[in-house]
Scaffold this active site. Structure first.
Site, PDB file in Angstrom:
ATOM      1  N   SER A  50       0.840  -1.193   0.000  1.00  0.00           N
ATOM      2  CA  SER A  50       0.000   0.000   0.000  1.00  0.00           C
ATOM      3  C   SER A  50       0.875   1.243   0.000  1.00  0.00           C
ATOM      4  CB  SER A  50      -0.894   0.014   1.243  1.00  0.00           C
ATOM      5  OG  SER A  50      -0.085   0.152   2.407  1.00  0.00           O
ATOM      6  N   ASP A  82      -1.188  -1.840  -4.135  1.00  0.00           N
ATOM      7  CA  ASP A  82      -2.531  -1.712  -3.577  1.00  0.00           C
ATOM      8  C   ASP A  82      -2.914  -0.233  -3.497  1.00  0.00           C
ATOM      9  OD1 ASP A  82      -4.914  -2.533  -2.375  1.00  0.00           O
ATOM     10  OD2 ASP A  82      -4.064  -2.491  -0.354  1.00  0.00           O
ATOM     11  N   HIS A 180     -12.795  -1.084   4.774  1.00  0.00           N
ATOM     12  CA  HIS A 180     -11.380  -1.014   5.123  1.00  0.00           C
ATOM     13  C   HIS A 180     -11.196  -0.875   6.630  1.00  0.00           C
ATOM     14  CE1 HIS A 180      -9.872  -0.933   1.099  1.00  0.00           C
ATOM     15  NE2 HIS A 180     -10.568   0.126   0.769  1.00  0.00           N
ATOM     16  N   SER A 216     -10.909  -8.334   5.947  1.00  0.00           N
ATOM     17  CA  SER A 216     -10.429  -8.933   7.193  1.00  0.00           C
ATOM     18  C   SER A 216     -11.602  -9.288   8.094  1.00  0.00           C
ATOM     19  CB  SER A 216      -9.481  -7.974   7.922  1.00  0.00           C
ATOM     20  OG  SER A 216      -8.235  -7.897   7.246  1.00  0.00           O
ATOM     21  N   ILE A 257      -6.476  -8.966   2.370  1.00  0.00           N
ATOM     22  CA  ILE A 257      -6.444  -9.122   3.822  1.00  0.00           C
ATOM     23  C   ILE A 257      -5.243  -8.354   4.363  1.00  0.00           C
ATOM     24  CG2 ILE A 257      -6.214 -10.765   5.728  1.00  0.00           C
ATOM     25  CD1 ILE A 257      -7.472 -12.853   3.706  1.00  0.00           C
TER      26      ILE A 257
END
Length: 311
Positions: A50, A82, A180, A216, A257
Protein backbone atom coordinates in the site's frame (compact mmCIF):
# COMPACT_ATOMS: atom_id res chain seq x y z
CA UNK A 1 10.09 -19.37 -10.59
CA UNK A 2 10.17 -15.58 -11.19
CA UNK A 3 7.48 -13.16 -10.08
CA UNK A 4 4.30 -13.70 -12.08
CA UNK A 5 1.26 -11.65 -13.01
CA UNK A 6 -2.18 -12.58 -11.71
CA UNK A 7 -3.52 -13.56 -15.14
CA UNK A 8 -3.12 -17.33 -14.84
CA UNK A 9 -3.86 -17.23 -11.11
CA UNK A 10 -7.26 -15.67 -11.77
CA UNK A 11 -8.15 -17.96 -14.69
CA UNK A 12 -7.58 -21.01 -12.51
CA UNK A 13 -9.33 -19.45 -9.52
CA UNK A 14 -12.43 -18.51 -11.52
CA UNK A 15 -12.88 -21.97 -12.99
CA UNK A 16 -11.85 -23.71 -9.78
CA UNK A 17 -14.22 -21.89 -7.46
CA UNK A 18 -11.63 -20.42 -5.12
CA UNK A 19 -9.86 -17.09 -4.55
CA UNK A 20 -6.22 -16.07 -4.23
CA UNK A 21 -5.24 -14.23 -1.08
CA UNK A 22 -3.76 -10.75 -1.48
CA UNK A 23 -1.89 -10.02 1.74
CA UNK A 24 -0.42 -6.61 2.55
CA UNK A 25 3.28 -6.58 3.40
CA UNK A 26 5.22 -4.02 5.44
CA UNK A 27 8.40 -5.74 6.61
CA UNK A 28 10.46 -8.92 6.38
CA UNK A 29 8.64 -10.84 9.09
CA UNK A 30 5.23 -10.31 7.47
CA UNK A 31 6.56 -11.42 4.08
CA UNK A 32 8.11 -14.51 5.67
CA UNK A 33 4.96 -15.47 7.60
CA UNK A 34 2.74 -15.16 4.51
CA UNK A 35 5.02 -17.03 2.14
CA UNK A 36 5.89 -19.81 4.59
CA UNK A 37 2.19 -20.58 5.04
CA UNK A 38 1.43 -20.38 1.31
CA UNK A 39 4.45 -22.51 0.43
CA UNK A 40 3.56 -25.24 2.93
CA UNK A 41 -0.03 -25.34 1.64
CA UNK A 42 1.11 -25.10 -1.99
CA UNK A 43 -1.07 -22.05 -2.61
CA UNK A 44 -0.52 -19.18 -5.04
CA UNK A 45 -0.27 -15.84 -3.28
CA UNK A 46 -0.30 -12.11 -3.98
CA UNK A 47 1.94 -9.86 -1.91
CA UNK A 48 0.78 -6.28 -2.07
CA UNK A 49 2.17 -2.95 -0.96
CA UNK A 50 0.00 0.00 0.00
CA UNK A 51 1.00 3.66 0.00
CA UNK A 52 1.74 3.40 3.71
CA UNK A 53 3.97 0.38 3.22
CA UNK A 54 5.92 2.11 0.46
CA UNK A 55 6.43 5.18 2.63
CA UNK A 56 7.51 3.06 5.59
CA UNK A 57 9.74 0.48 3.94
CA UNK A 58 10.48 1.98 0.49
CA UNK A 59 9.34 0.20 -2.68
CA UNK A 60 12.86 -1.03 -3.41
CA UNK A 61 13.15 -2.78 -0.05
CA UNK A 62 9.71 -4.36 -0.44
CA UNK A 63 10.48 -5.55 -3.94
CA UNK A 64 13.73 -7.21 -2.88
CA UNK A 65 12.06 -8.82 0.14
CA UNK A 66 9.48 -10.31 -2.20
CA UNK A 67 12.20 -11.43 -4.61
CA UNK A 68 13.90 -13.20 -1.68
CA UNK A 69 10.60 -14.95 -0.96
CA UNK A 70 10.43 -16.07 -4.59
CA UNK A 71 13.94 -17.52 -4.37
CA UNK A 72 13.04 -19.58 -1.29
CA UNK A 73 9.68 -20.98 -2.46
CA UNK A 74 8.17 -22.86 -5.37
CA UNK A 75 4.75 -21.25 -5.63
CA UNK A 76 3.43 -18.52 -7.96
CA UNK A 77 3.90 -15.10 -6.32
CA UNK A 78 2.68 -11.78 -7.71
CA UNK A 79 3.82 -8.36 -6.47
CA UNK A 80 0.89 -5.94 -6.50
CA UNK A 81 0.47 -2.22 -5.85
CA UNK A 82 -2.53 -1.71 -3.58
CA UNK A 83 -4.57 1.50 -4.02
CA UNK A 84 -2.42 3.45 -6.43
CA UNK A 85 -3.80 6.96 -6.22
CA UNK A 86 -2.80 8.21 -9.67
CA UNK A 87 -1.04 7.39 -12.92
CA UNK A 88 2.39 8.50 -11.69
CA UNK A 89 2.39 6.11 -8.72
CA UNK A 90 1.22 3.22 -10.87
CA UNK A 91 3.85 4.01 -13.52
CA UNK A 92 6.61 4.11 -10.91
CA UNK A 93 5.64 0.66 -9.64
CA UNK A 94 5.43 -0.75 -13.17
CA UNK A 95 8.88 0.67 -13.89
CA UNK A 96 10.39 -0.86 -10.74
CA UNK A 97 9.19 -4.42 -11.30
CA UNK A 98 5.72 -4.79 -9.83
CA UNK A 99 3.78 -7.38 -11.83
CA UNK A 100 0.36 -5.98 -11.01
CA UNK A 101 -0.93 -2.52 -10.07
CA UNK A 102 -4.20 -1.13 -8.82
CA UNK A 103 -5.41 2.28 -9.87
CA UNK A 104 -7.98 3.50 -7.37
CA UNK A 105 -9.89 6.43 -8.83
CA UNK A 106 -13.17 5.26 -7.29
CA UNK A 107 -13.66 8.54 -5.42
CA UNK A 108 -13.69 10.48 -8.70
CA UNK A 109 -16.52 10.83 -11.20
CA UNK A 110 -17.27 7.87 -13.45
CA UNK A 111 -15.70 9.60 -16.45
CA UNK A 112 -12.56 10.57 -14.55
CA UNK A 113 -12.27 7.04 -13.18
CA UNK A 114 -12.53 5.67 -16.71
CA UNK A 115 -9.93 8.11 -18.07
CA UNK A 116 -7.19 7.48 -15.51
CA UNK A 117 -7.85 3.72 -15.34
CA UNK A 118 -7.51 3.50 -19.12
CA UNK A 119 -4.28 5.49 -19.02
CA UNK A 120 -2.80 3.15 -16.42
CA UNK A 121 -3.98 0.03 -18.27
CA UNK A 122 -2.44 1.14 -21.54
CA UNK A 123 0.94 1.88 -19.96
CA UNK A 124 0.99 -1.24 -17.80
CA UNK A 125 0.02 -3.56 -20.65
CA UNK A 126 2.85 -2.19 -22.77
CA UNK A 127 5.19 -3.45 -20.04
CA UNK A 128 3.51 -6.81 -19.41
CA UNK A 129 1.84 -5.72 -16.15
CA UNK A 130 -1.82 -6.32 -15.27
CA UNK A 131 -4.19 -3.73 -13.82
CA UNK A 132 -6.94 -3.72 -11.22
CA UNK A 133 -9.38 -0.82 -10.92
CA UNK A 134 -12.22 -0.04 -8.53
CA UNK A 135 -15.84 0.89 -9.16
CA UNK A 136 -17.94 1.81 -6.15
CA UNK A 137 -16.52 3.11 -2.88
CA UNK A 138 -15.73 1.23 0.33
CA UNK A 139 -16.00 2.92 3.69
CA UNK A 140 -13.32 2.79 6.35
CA UNK A 141 -9.66 3.72 6.72
CA UNK A 142 -6.55 2.12 5.23
CA UNK A 143 -3.42 4.26 4.99
CA UNK A 144 -4.31 7.12 2.62
CA UNK A 145 -7.77 5.69 1.84
CA UNK A 146 -10.30 7.36 4.16
CA UNK A 147 -14.02 7.23 3.38
CA UNK A 148 -16.81 7.88 5.87
CA UNK A 149 -19.20 4.94 5.99
CA UNK A 150 -22.15 7.17 5.15
CA UNK A 151 -20.36 8.14 1.92
CA UNK A 152 -19.60 4.59 0.80
CA UNK A 153 -21.39 3.51 -2.36
CA UNK A 154 -22.24 0.04 -3.63
CA UNK A 155 -21.04 -0.78 -7.11
CA UNK A 156 -23.73 -0.20 -9.74
CA UNK A 157 -23.95 -3.35 -11.92
CA UNK A 158 -25.29 -1.21 -14.75
CA UNK A 159 -21.89 0.49 -15.03
CA UNK A 160 -19.50 -2.45 -14.94
CA UNK A 161 -19.66 -3.52 -18.59
CA UNK A 162 -19.04 -0.03 -19.90
CA UNK A 163 -16.24 0.56 -17.38
CA UNK A 164 -14.32 -2.61 -18.21
CA UNK A 165 -14.80 -2.19 -21.97
CA UNK A 166 -13.65 1.43 -22.00
CA UNK A 167 -10.69 1.01 -19.64
CA UNK A 168 -9.31 -2.38 -20.64
CA UNK A 169 -8.48 -3.27 -17.03
CA UNK A 170 -7.84 -6.90 -16.10
CA UNK A 171 -9.80 -7.17 -12.83
CA UNK A 172 -12.34 -5.07 -10.97
CA UNK A 173 -12.69 -4.33 -7.26
CA UNK A 174 -16.33 -3.83 -6.32
CA UNK A 175 -18.13 -2.55 -3.23
CA UNK A 176 -20.69 -5.01 -1.83
CA UNK A 177 -20.47 -4.30 1.90
CA UNK A 178 -16.87 -4.90 2.91
CA UNK A 179 -14.98 -2.11 4.68
CA UNK A 180 -11.38 -1.01 5.12
CA UNK A 181 -9.71 -1.22 8.52
CA UNK A 182 -10.31 -3.18 11.70
CA UNK A 183 -13.36 -1.24 12.87
CA UNK A 184 -15.95 -2.45 10.38
CA UNK A 185 -19.08 -3.25 12.35
CA UNK A 186 -20.03 -2.80 15.99
CA UNK A 187 -20.96 -5.85 18.11
CA UNK A 188 -24.67 -6.57 17.89
CA UNK A 189 -24.86 -5.63 14.23
CA UNK A 190 -25.18 -8.22 11.48
CA UNK A 191 -22.68 -7.64 8.68
CA UNK A 192 -24.01 -8.62 5.30
CA UNK A 193 -22.32 -8.83 1.95
CA UNK A 194 -24.53 -7.92 -1.00
CA UNK A 195 -24.03 -11.21 -2.77
CA UNK A 196 -26.94 -10.25 -5.02
CA UNK A 197 -24.85 -7.38 -6.41
CA UNK A 198 -21.91 -9.75 -6.87
CA UNK A 199 -24.14 -12.18 -8.77
CA UNK A 200 -25.43 -9.41 -11.03
CA UNK A 201 -21.92 -8.14 -11.72
CA UNK A 202 -20.81 -11.68 -12.57
CA UNK A 203 -23.74 -11.99 -14.96
CA UNK A 204 -22.74 -8.76 -16.70
CA UNK A 205 -19.04 -9.75 -16.81
CA UNK A 206 -18.93 -13.53 -17.37
CA UNK A 207 -15.52 -15.00 -16.64
CA UNK A 208 -14.10 -11.68 -15.50
CA UNK A 209 -12.14 -11.66 -12.19
CA UNK A 210 -13.69 -9.69 -9.35
CA UNK A 211 -11.80 -8.41 -6.29
CA UNK A 212 -12.94 -7.79 -2.71
CA UNK A 213 -11.12 -5.22 -0.58
CA UNK A 214 -11.60 -4.71 3.16
CA UNK A 215 -12.12 -8.40 3.84
CA UNK A 216 -10.43 -8.93 7.19
CA UNK A 217 -12.49 -10.80 9.78
CA UNK A 218 -10.92 -9.09 12.85
CA UNK A 219 -10.04 -12.17 14.96
CA UNK A 220 -11.38 -11.52 18.43
CA UNK A 221 -8.68 -13.68 20.00
CA UNK A 222 -6.03 -11.19 18.91
CA UNK A 223 -8.14 -8.19 19.91
CA UNK A 224 -8.49 -9.72 23.38
CA UNK A 225 -4.76 -10.44 23.69
CA UNK A 226 -3.88 -6.89 22.69
CA UNK A 227 -6.35 -5.37 25.15
CA UNK A 228 -5.20 -7.67 27.97
CA UNK A 229 -1.64 -6.53 27.44
CA UNK A 230 -1.93 -2.77 27.43
CA UNK A 231 -3.89 -2.15 24.24
CA UNK A 232 -7.08 -0.14 23.92
CA UNK A 233 -8.73 -1.37 20.74
CA UNK A 234 -12.35 -0.54 20.14
CA UNK A 235 -14.83 -3.39 20.03
CA UNK A 236 -15.52 -4.38 16.47
CA UNK A 237 -16.30 -7.38 14.33
CA UNK A 238 -15.21 -8.06 10.78
CA UNK A 239 -16.57 -9.74 7.68
CA UNK A 240 -18.07 -13.21 8.35
CA UNK A 241 -15.75 -15.73 6.78
CA UNK A 242 -18.55 -17.92 5.50
CA UNK A 243 -19.74 -15.02 3.33
CA UNK A 244 -16.24 -14.55 1.93
CA UNK A 245 -16.00 -18.26 1.14
CA UNK A 246 -19.31 -18.06 -0.70
CA UNK A 247 -18.02 -15.10 -2.73
CA UNK A 248 -14.81 -17.01 -3.51
CA UNK A 249 -16.81 -19.87 -4.98
CA UNK A 250 -18.19 -17.45 -7.58
CA UNK A 251 -16.62 -14.60 -9.51
CA UNK A 252 -14.33 -13.30 -6.73
CA UNK A 253 -10.77 -14.34 -7.59
CA UNK A 254 -8.83 -12.06 -5.21
CA UNK A 255 -9.57 -11.28 -1.57
CA UNK A 256 -7.52 -8.60 0.21
CA UNK A 257 -6.44 -9.12 3.82
CA UNK A 258 -4.46 -6.57 5.81
CA UNK A 259 -5.93 -5.68 9.22
CA UNK A 260 -5.94 -9.29 10.42
CA UNK A 261 -2.19 -9.49 9.83
CA UNK A 262 -1.57 -6.26 11.74
CA UNK A 263 -3.67 -7.53 14.65
CA UNK A 264 -1.85 -10.86 14.69
CA UNK A 265 1.60 -9.27 14.57
CA UNK A 266 0.73 -6.79 17.33
CA UNK A 267 -0.86 -9.45 19.54
CA UNK A 268 2.22 -11.64 19.23
CA UNK A 269 4.57 -8.83 20.19
CA UNK A 270 2.44 -7.54 23.10
CA UNK A 271 2.04 -11.02 24.55
CA UNK A 272 5.75 -11.70 24.19
CA UNK A 273 6.63 -8.62 26.23
CA UNK A 274 3.98 -9.49 28.82
CA UNK A 275 5.50 -12.96 29.20
CA UNK A 276 9.13 -11.84 28.88
CA UNK A 277 9.43 -8.23 30.10
CA UNK A 278 13.24 -8.52 30.21
CA UNK A 279 13.61 -9.29 26.50
CA UNK A 280 14.98 -6.64 24.18
CA UNK A 281 16.07 -8.67 21.14
CA UNK A 282 13.81 -7.98 18.11
CA UNK A 283 14.50 -11.49 16.86
CA UNK A 284 12.71 -12.85 19.92
CA UNK A 285 9.51 -10.82 19.89
CA UNK A 286 9.23 -10.52 16.11
CA UNK A 287 9.36 -14.32 15.88
CA UNK A 288 6.11 -14.50 17.83
CA UNK A 289 4.50 -11.86 15.65
CA UNK A 290 5.64 -13.68 12.51
CA UNK A 291 4.15 -16.94 13.75
CA UNK A 292 0.76 -15.28 14.22
CA UNK A 293 0.92 -13.94 10.66
CA UNK A 294 1.69 -17.43 9.39
CA UNK A 295 -1.19 -18.91 11.41
CA UNK A 296 -3.62 -16.33 10.02
CA UNK A 297 -2.59 -16.96 6.41
CA UNK A 298 -2.79 -20.70 6.94
CA UNK A 299 -6.34 -20.33 8.26
CA UNK A 300 -7.41 -18.01 5.43
CA UNK A 301 -6.10 -20.33 2.73
CA UNK A 302 -7.80 -23.38 4.18
CA UNK A 303 -11.07 -21.85 5.42
CA UNK A 304 -11.81 -18.76 3.34
CA UNK A 305 -9.90 -18.86 0.07
CA UNK A 306 -9.82 -22.56 -0.75
CA UNK A 307 -6.54 -22.05 -2.61
CA UNK A 308 -4.52 -24.86 -0.98
CA UNK A 309 -2.87 -27.23 -3.46
CA UNK A 310 -3.72 -24.88 -6.34
CA UNK A 311 -0.19 -23.59 -7.02
Amino acid sequence: MPLVTTTEMFKKAYTGGYAVGAFNVNNMEIVQGIVEAANELHSPVILQASSGARKYANSAYLKHLVEAAVETSDIPIALHLDHGADFEICKACVDTGFTSVMIDASSRSFEDNVAVSKQVAEYAHEHGVVVEAELGTLGGVEDDVKVDHDKAMYTDPDQVEEFVKRTGVDSLAIAIGTSHGAYKFKPGTKPQLRLDILAEVAKRLPGFPIVLHGSSSVPQEYVRIINENGGKLEDAIGIPEEMLREAAKGAVCKINIDSDLRLGMTAGIRKHFADHPDHFDPRQYLTDGRQNVKDIVNHKILTVLGSDNKA
